[in-house]
Design an enzyme around this catalytic site. Structure first.
Site, mmCIF file in Angstrom:
data_model
loop_
_atom_site.group_PDB
_atom_site.id
_atom_site.type_symbol
_atom_site.label_atom_id
_atom_site.label_comp_id
_atom_site.label_asym_id
_atom_site.label_seq_id
_atom_site.Cartn_x
_atom_site.Cartn_y
_atom_site.Cartn_z
ATOM 1 N N ASP A 110 0.797 -1.242 0.000
ATOM 2 C CA ASP A 110 0.000 0.000 0.000
ATOM 3 C C ASP A 110 0.827 1.289 0.000
ATOM 4 O OD1 ASP A 110 -1.825 -2.023 0.343
ATOM 5 O OD2 ASP A 110 -2.540 -1.381 2.294
ATOM 6 N N LYS A 171 -7.071 -4.145 -2.895
ATOM 7 C CA LYS A 171 -7.662 -4.847 -1.757
ATOM 8 C C LYS A 171 -8.504 -3.887 -0.920
ATOM 9 C CE LYS A 171 -3.627 -4.474 1.404
ATOM 10 N NZ LYS A 171 -4.174 -3.709 2.514
ATOM 11 N N CYS A 204 -1.986 -2.634 8.233
ATOM 12 C CA CYS A 204 -1.813 -3.622 7.157
ATOM 13 C C CYS A 204 -0.545 -4.462 7.321
ATOM 14 C CB CYS A 204 -1.842 -2.934 5.802
ATOM 15 S SG CYS A 204 -3.420 -2.105 5.489
#
Length: 287
Positions: A110, A171, A204
């Site tokens: 990310d 995602k 994450c």
């Protein structure tokens, strides 16, 4: 209870077995002739939620002649009603954290445009992320990249070159362990180690790391390539992860561990990547 019909020597059928673990004892049965692997599977089906798979175990059999448990004899097969127990060894398995390119995959999490103004020292972790991905290309290491809700948060920052990445996936789940990622890992023979970096450390990265070690993989988090909006969140996440056996390390340590020898054909190119030390910035600040 007696064995079911046909469960005697040379017969088929099932044999009653008492499965003991900790303070628990549950009667069940296994096929006649079941060995160690089937007994372990049965223990997992009965007590899986209580068994820590990061420990080593011994399976023991209750021996009437000794009136106590003995280590399961080599080549043991269940032929008659018996009592077995699973004993966790007290020694923890030490995670050595050795890395080889053939058993390593890089996970880039990310690193997106929308996070640029919010994440502390984002420019620094971008520059370290670039080094890691260049190193992965030089050493032929597969790279898996995710982007959290890219429709709203933008795609991976332009400075990070994703050329040759095995997967680039959107995602909404915080963890990178998506079905497509699991399928990709299953296709790579002998994967043992995951090198993980990106944002945010306490969300994450943390959730990805915990899922991966839960699947028996060794996880290396690159401290100089991961950050959060809050340094408090980042530091406590790294502390927590280190206590669970995850290796918290640096980009230079990772890259030099992967080449391992000055005689490695790619050593010069890797050396050029790390010639200038990675930025330390405020990532080392204490809470």
């Amino acid at each position: 209870a007696a064995a079911e019909p046909g469960a005697g020597p040379g017969g088929g059928g099932t044999v009653p077995v008492l499965f003991c673990f900790s303070v628990f004892a549950r009667p069940s049965s296994v096929p006649h002739g079941a060995g160690y692997e089937l007994l372990i599977q049965k223990f997992l089906s009965l007590y899986g939620d209580q068994i820590d798979m990061h420990r080593k175990f011994v399976v023991q059999l209750f021996a009437e002649e000794w009136s106590q448990y003995i280590d399961l004899p080599k080549g043991f097969l269940v032929s008659e009603r018996c009592k077995v127990r699973l004993v966790p060894l007290q020694i923890q398995i030490t995670t050595l954290g050795n890395l080889t390119p053939s058993s390593t995959v890089f996970f880039c999490c990310d690193m997106q445009e929308r996070f640029r103004p919010a994440i502390k020292y984002f420019g620094d972790i971008i520059s370290v992320g670039q080094r890691l991905l260049q190193g992965a290309r030089l050493l032929g290491i597969p790279v898996i990249v995710t982007e959290q809700y890219p429709k709203g948060l933008g795609s991976t920052v332009q400075e990070i070159d994703l050329t040759g990445a095995k997967l680039v996936l959107p995602k909404t789940k915080f963890s990178m362990v998506l079905p497509e990622v699991e399928a990709a890992l299953a296709e790579i023979p002998g994967v043992r180690s995951i090198v993980l970096f990106g944002v945010e450390t306490h969300v994450c990265i943390q959730q990805t790391a915990l899922e991966l070690i839960g699947r028996g993989l060794e996880v290396h988090i690159v401290a100089d390539a991961t950050s959060s909006r809050s340094m408090m969140d980042r530091m406590f996440a790294l502390e927590r992860l280190a206590r669970t056996g995850i290796i918290v390390t640096t980009s230079e340590a990772i890259l030099l561990q992967l080449v391992a020898d000055k005689e490695h054909p790619k050593f010069k190119e890797i050396q050029n990547l790390i010639k200038a030390s990675a930025p330390e910035s405020g990532l080392l600040s204490k809470v």
